[in-house]
Design a protein around this motif. Structure first.
Motif, PDB file in Angstrom:
ATOM      1  N   ALA A   1       0.856  -1.189   0.000  1.00  0.00           N
ATOM      2  CA  ALA A   1       0.000   0.000   0.000  1.00  0.00           C
ATOM      3  C   ALA A   1       0.888   1.235   0.000  1.00  0.00           C
ATOM      4  O   ALA A   1       2.084   1.166   0.327  1.00  0.00           O
ATOM      5  N   PRO A   2       0.304   2.391  -0.366  1.00  0.00           N
ATOM      6  CA  PRO A   2       1.092   3.636  -0.311  1.00  0.00           C
ATOM      7  C   PRO A   2       1.590   3.903   1.108  1.00  0.00           C
ATOM      8  O   PRO A   2       1.010   3.441   2.092  1.00  0.00           O
ATOM      9  N   LEU A   3       2.661   4.677   1.210  1.00  0.00           N
ATOM     10  CA  LEU A   3       3.195   5.042   2.520  1.00  0.00           C
ATOM     11  C   LEU A   3       2.240   6.013   3.207  1.00  0.00           C
ATOM     12  O   LEU A   3       1.718   6.937   2.588  1.00  0.00           O
ATOM     13  N   ASN A   4       2.013   5.791   4.489  1.00  0.00           N
ATOM     14  CA  ASN A   4       1.215   6.759   5.237  1.00  0.00           C
ATOM     15  C   ASN A   4       2.154   7.777   5.883  1.00  0.00           C
ATOM     16  O   ASN A   4       3.375   7.603   5.868  1.00  0.00           O
TER      17      ASN A   4
ATOM     18  N   LEU B   1      10.646   6.230   5.473  1.00  0.00           N
ATOM     19  CA  LEU B   1      10.991   6.250   4.049  1.00  0.00           C
ATOM     20  C   LEU B   1      11.998   5.144   3.740  1.00  0.00           C
ATOM     21  O   LEU B   1      12.965   4.953   4.489  1.00  0.00           O
ATOM     22  N   PRO B   2      11.818   4.435   2.635  1.00  0.00           N
ATOM     23  CA  PRO B   2      12.783   3.389   2.275  1.00  0.00           C
ATOM     24  C   PRO B   2      14.102   3.945   1.739  1.00  0.00           C
ATOM     25  O   PRO B   2      15.103   3.241   1.707  1.00  0.00           O
TER      26      PRO B   2
ATOM     27  N   LEU C   1      17.246   9.282  -6.528  1.00  0.00           N
ATOM     28  CA  LEU C   1      16.538   8.620  -5.434  1.00  0.00           C
ATOM     29  C   LEU C   1      15.948   7.291  -5.903  1.00  0.00           C
ATOM     30  O   LEU C   1      16.151   6.237  -5.277  1.00  0.00           O
ATOM     31  N   ALA C   2      15.219   7.322  -7.016  1.00  0.00           N
ATOM     32  CA  ALA C   2      14.532   6.124  -7.490  1.00  0.00           C
ATOM     33  C   ALA C   2      15.505   5.068  -7.988  1.00  0.00           C
ATOM     34  O   ALA C   2      15.365   3.878  -7.672  1.00  0.00           O
ATOM     35  N   MET C   3      16.494   5.468  -8.772  1.00  0.00           N
ATOM     36  CA  MET C   3      17.430   4.485  -9.325  1.00  0.00           C
ATOM     37  C   MET C   3      18.259   3.851  -8.216  1.00  0.00           C
ATOM     38  O   MET C   3      18.552   2.644  -8.254  1.00  0.00           O
TER      39      MET C   3
ATOM     40  N   PHE D   1       6.682  10.999  -3.756  1.00  0.00           N
ATOM     41  CA  PHE D   1       7.259  10.347  -4.933  1.00  0.00           C
ATOM     42  C   PHE D   1       7.210   8.823  -4.802  1.00  0.00           C
ATOM     43  O   PHE D   1       6.899   8.120  -5.770  1.00  0.00           O
ATOM     44  N   PHE D   2       7.521   8.296  -3.625  1.00  0.00           N
ATOM     45  CA  PHE D   2       7.460   6.847  -3.448  1.00  0.00           C
ATOM     46  C   PHE D   2       6.031   6.333  -3.642  1.00  0.00           C
ATOM     47  O   PHE D   2       5.815   5.238  -4.169  1.00  0.00           O
TER      48      PHE D   2
END
Length: 458
Positions: A31-34, A39-40, A60-62, A133-134
């Motif tokens: 599920a989306p982060l609450n 943060l991962p 960040l994503a890569m 963004f996540f």
């Protein structure tokens, strides 16, 4: 680290790998982060400008997806889609508070007074930017679990690249490097030209400038309108624009670091190179070293004259230095040495015929201790010992420089343009060749003779 691209892939294998990754990813993040979720992965800084957002989100994503062993084409395509959707959203909720914006405005006025361009819309609370963004990345992954776009499932050109970087005897590691074979997927380029990007940045006075360049130069290049028509000029302008962006950040955050850099963009059958300072790239073709560039150093007559015209000076203090301070004459950053230390890059292009062996990119911690005439022999000797496996050749080259007395940070990247086993089987630069047979030659096209002319500079 040393790394090499996999040697075998197929459409079916790619589909299975993508499906396995998405299933596992969404099991771990169902599920989306609450607002209370940790943060991962986090941004490296506390504030961002609107213009920095795309590069920082891509980094960040890569970084996050690579840590989870995402297939590289999928990681790049997911990142592009999530960023595109994020940038289309309303970002006003992330703006700084009025008092912070007022202080920012004062900084902008100071920057304008010093001739540095303003980069508008500063963002606050990067934690919330990252969280949003996540969640966007989760949304795209959920959609793609049902149907992955064809572009993300198409097998990509494979590269054998060896990279090794060490802090060495220095207190901090200030080098950064970039290996981006999925350039088109990351930036949504859909034409028929395959592109891959490689870069080495050698920081000084801190790592901030080198890290910044490693995050933003290729993003700025991808956004240059000239990328499709004049890639070398696009790279050159990307260096200059990244310098302008970093100077604004340096003013805002009181940073004093700088970085030299060299990057190579292979677009189809053409090689495009841009550089600032004394990090270098060379091409080896059938065992012969081909000079692609002339590094920028303070003692070069043209650099010396340029610095003096601006009111600076060059002097010798253990080495030639600009204003008795910096041993480089061109760099991103170095805010207190502008304009004497220029952010104006040089660039050149060359057509590839298919007979080229490899590219070698490295910082001065390597080139100051390994003679150019030795490189092809050293690489060949390594391939002989490793029976054509080139994955760790950069590690051996770094070891040679270190053993000869280099105490600096050292980064070496070897990009094979032909299968290293093929190079070994063809007998190029075989054991019977002496080091004297490996001749450095200037390009007959694309780069002028440095004794009579200078590389392209607009």
């Amino acid at each position: 680290i040393s790394c090499g691209a996999p040697q075998n892939s197929s459409p079916m294998a790619c589909d299975a790998e993508i499906s396995d990754f998405l299933n596992t990813f969404l099991q771990d993040f169902p599920a989306p982060l609450n607002p209370e979720s940790p943060l991962p992965w986090r941004f490296s800084g506390a504030t961002l400008s609107r213009e920095e957002l795309e590069g920082e989100l891509a980094e960040l994503a890569m970084g996050f997806l690579s840590s989870r062993n995402a297939p590289l084409p999928l990681a790049a395509a997911l990142t592009h889609e999530a960023i595109s959707q994020m940038l289309q959203a309303d970002l006003s909720e992330f703006r700084k508070l009025p008092k912070q914006e007022e202080e920012e405005g004062k900084d902008n006025e100071e920057m304008e007074a010093t001739g540095t361009s303003e980069i508008s819309l500063s963002l606050a609370d990067t934690t919330e930017v990252a969280r949003s963004f996540f969640n966007q990345l989760w949304k795209v992954s959920s959609q793609w679990q049902k149907q992955v776009p064809v572009t993300a499932r198409t097998p990509q050109k494979e590269w054998v690249v060896s990279i090794h970087a060490i802090r060495n005897a220095r207190r901090r590691m200030e080098d950064r490097h970039v290996f981006l074979p999925a350039f088109n997927l990351l930036f949504g380029l859909s034409d028929s030209v395959d592109r891959a990007y490689f870069a080495v940045f050698d920081g000084h006075g801190g790592v901030d400038a080198a890290r910044y360049a490693a995050v933003h130069v290729h993003v700025n290049a991808a956004r240059q309108p000239k990328l499709l028509t004049d890639p070398a000029e696009a790279l050159k302008e990307a260096f200059q624009h990244t310098d302008e962006m970093f100077l604004w950040k340096a003013k805002r955050e009181r940073l004093q670091s700088g970085t030299t850099g060299v990057c190579a963009l292979i677009a189809g059958t053409n090689l495009h190179v841009a550089w600032l300072g004394d990090s270098q790239v060379f091409l080896v073709q059938q065992g012969q070293l081909i000079k692609l560039m002339e590094p920028h150093r303070p003692d070069q007559p043209e650099e010396w004259e340029r610095i003096q015209r601006l009111g600076g000076f060059v002097t010798f203090l253990d080495c030639w230095r600009v204003n008795a301070a910096l041993a480089v004459s061109r760099a991103i950053g170095d805010i207190f040495q502008k304009p004497y230390v220029s952010g104006d890059a040089d660039s050149t292009s060359r057509e590839l015929t298919g007979s080229e062996d490899y590219l070698l990119l490295a910082c001065d911690g390597f080139f100051d201790f390994v003679h150019l005439d030795e490189i092809a022999s050293l690489v060949h000797s390594h391939l002989v010992k490793q029976e054509g496996d080139g994955a760790h050749v950069a590690e051996e080259l770094v070891a040679v420089a270190r053993d000869r007395g280099s105490s600096d940070n050292i980064t070496v990247m070897v990009v094979f343009l032909r299968d290293p086993r093929e190079l070994l089987e063809s007998g190029v630069q075989g054991p019977g060749n002496s080091q004297a047979d490996v001749r450095s030659q200037d390009l007959s096209a694309g780069l002028s003779n440095p004794q009579t002319d200078t590389p392209q500079r607009n």
